[in-house]
Design a protein around this motif. Structure first.
Motif, PDB file in Angstrom:
ATOM      1  N   GLU A  75      49.201  51.653  53.610  1.00  0.00           N
ATOM      2  CA  GLU A  75      49.583  50.513  52.760  1.00  0.00           C
ATOM      3  C   GLU A  75      49.427  50.856  51.284  1.00  0.00           C
ATOM      4  O   GLU A  75      50.252  50.498  50.454  1.00  0.00           O
ATOM      5  N   ARG A  76      48.370  51.570  50.940  1.00  0.00           N
ATOM      6  CA  ARG A  76      48.159  51.920  49.528  1.00  0.00           C
ATOM      7  C   ARG A  76      49.252  52.869  49.044  1.00  0.00           C
ATOM      8  O   ARG A  76      49.810  52.695  47.961  1.00  0.00           O
ATOM      9  N   LEU A  77      49.572  53.868  49.848  1.00  0.00           N
ATOM     10  CA  LEU A  77      50.613  54.817  49.427  1.00  0.00           C
ATOM     11  C   LEU A  77      51.994  54.165  49.391  1.00  0.00           C
ATOM     12  O   LEU A  77      52.871  54.603  48.648  1.00  0.00           O
ATOM     13  N   SER A  78      52.180  53.119  50.185  1.00  0.00           N
ATOM     14  CA  SER A  78      53.479  52.418  50.202  1.00  0.00           C
ATOM     15  C   SER A  78      53.818  51.823  48.845  1.00  0.00           C
ATOM     16  O   SER A  78      54.979  51.536  48.557  1.00  0.00           O
ATOM     17  N   LYS A  79      52.814  51.613  48.004  1.00  0.00           N
ATOM     18  CA  LYS A  79      53.066  51.060  46.668  1.00  0.00           C
ATOM     19  C   LYS A  79      53.641  52.134  45.742  1.00  0.00           C
ATOM     20  O   LYS A  79      54.227  51.835  44.719  1.00  0.00           O
ATOM     21  N   ILE A  80      53.448  53.402  46.110  1.00  0.00           N
ATOM     22  CA  ILE A  80      53.863  54.502  45.227  1.00  0.00           C
ATOM     23  C   ILE A  80      55.079  55.254  45.780  1.00  0.00           C
ATOM     24  O   ILE A  80      55.943  55.675  45.020  1.00  0.00           O
ATOM     25  N   PHE A  81      55.107  55.434  47.110  1.00  0.00           N
ATOM     26  CA  PHE A  81      56.130  56.294  47.724  1.00  0.00           C
ATOM     27  C   PHE A  81      57.109  55.482  48.564  1.00  0.00           C
ATOM     28  O   PHE A  81      56.718  54.540  49.251  1.00  0.00           O
ATOM     29  N   GLU A  82      58.368  55.949  48.572  1.00  0.00           N
ATOM     30  CA  GLU A  82      59.397  55.312  49.411  1.00  0.00           C
ATOM     31  C   GLU A  82      59.147  55.566  50.883  1.00  0.00           C
ATOM     32  O   GLU A  82      59.387  54.714  51.731  1.00  0.00           O
ATOM     33  N   LYS A  83      58.696  56.789  51.179  1.00  0.00           N
ATOM     34  CA  LYS A  83      58.593  57.186  52.583  1.00  0.00           C
ATOM     35  C   LYS A  83      57.254  57.877  52.836  1.00  0.00           C
ATOM     36  O   LYS A  83      56.891  58.804  52.116  1.00  0.00           O
ATOM     37  N   ILE A  84      56.549  57.400  53.850  1.00  0.00           N
ATOM     38  CA  ILE A  84      55.244  57.974  54.181  1.00  0.00           C
ATOM     39  C   ILE A  84      55.207  58.342  55.650  1.00  0.00           C
ATOM     40  O   ILE A  84      55.572  57.533  56.510  1.00  0.00           O
TER      41      ILE A  84
END
Ligand SMILES: Nc1nc2c(ncn2[C@@H]2O[C@H](COP(=O)(O)OP(=O)(O)OP(=O)(O)O)[C@@H](O)[C@H]2O)c(=O)[nH]1
Ligand SMILES: [Mg+2]
Length: 189
Positions: A39-48
């Protein structure tokens, strides 16, 4: 705008020091640490993506399964580049819940052209917080074939750029149960 470079959360380890799978431990308001990181990385990256040995997660996310049976982040790294058709990825370990957005963004801003751009906190290498280029794959694969799983040694041989940080908490790494308990106190305070 979100970043186009794919991010990969490494969550396929044995958690032998933790004694139970650390990726699946509850964290904050999330049922698992891996979901908290996602969830945290979803704020920065389009695809995780989640790098893992098995489909063990209880939420929807794209997985990259290890292509080798040994256990090490190097196995994850080689498997990611052999699975995805992408030139560069951002890697984050599942067990650094306090990593800050501005740290990730400053690593993303560094010009490309290196095999890797890796954080160093207070002089300590953080190989699972950084950017890796496909150009590292031949070297990584050779190290894997030699059974040399140390990312630090791979990075020494590669054309690596190190980014220095002086953070107190951001790189706190949850390896042992007491570190998990401490992190739970921090997140709930
Ligand atoms: N995909 C993948 N990830 C791995 C593998 N081994 C370790 N990792 C991940 O790499 C990160 C750093 O590894 P460690 O902190 O040593 O985690 P670990 O190996 O599960 O824990 P220990 O058994 O206590 O060393 C963690 O996020 C692990 O999930 C592997 O074989 N495959
Ligand atoms: Mg380990």
């Amino acid at each position: 705008m979100k970043h186009k470079m794919p991010a990969v959360i490494f969550a396929g380890g044995k958690s032998s020091r933790m004694g139970e799978d650390k990726a699946l431990l509850p964290f904050g308001s999330f049922p698992t640490l891996v979901q908290y990181q996602y969830e945290r990385l979803s704020k920065i990256f389009e695809k995780i993506y989640l790098s893992t040995k098995s489909a063990k997660f209880n939420f929807e996310a794209p997985l990259i399964q290890d292509l080798y049976s040994e256990s090490s982040p190097l196995v994850g790294l080689v498997s990611v580049f052999e699975t995805l058709d992408t030139d560069e990825i951002f890697i984050l370990s599942v067990d650094v819940p306090f990593i800050e957005e501005n740290i990730i963004k400053s690593i993303l801003k560094e010009p490309s052209g290196y095999d890797a751009v890796i954080a160093k906190n207070k002089g300590q290498l953080q190989p699972l917080c950084g950017r890796y280029s496909r150009s590292i794959l031949p070297l990584a694969k050779a190290e894997l074939e030699r059974g040399n799983h140390k990312l630090g040694i791979l990075l020494q041989q590669a054309n690596t750029s190190y980014m220095a940080f002086e953070e107190k908490k951001a790189f706190m790494n949850l390896n042992h149960p007491h570190e998990y308990r401490e992190a739970l106190k921090i997140i709930s305070s």
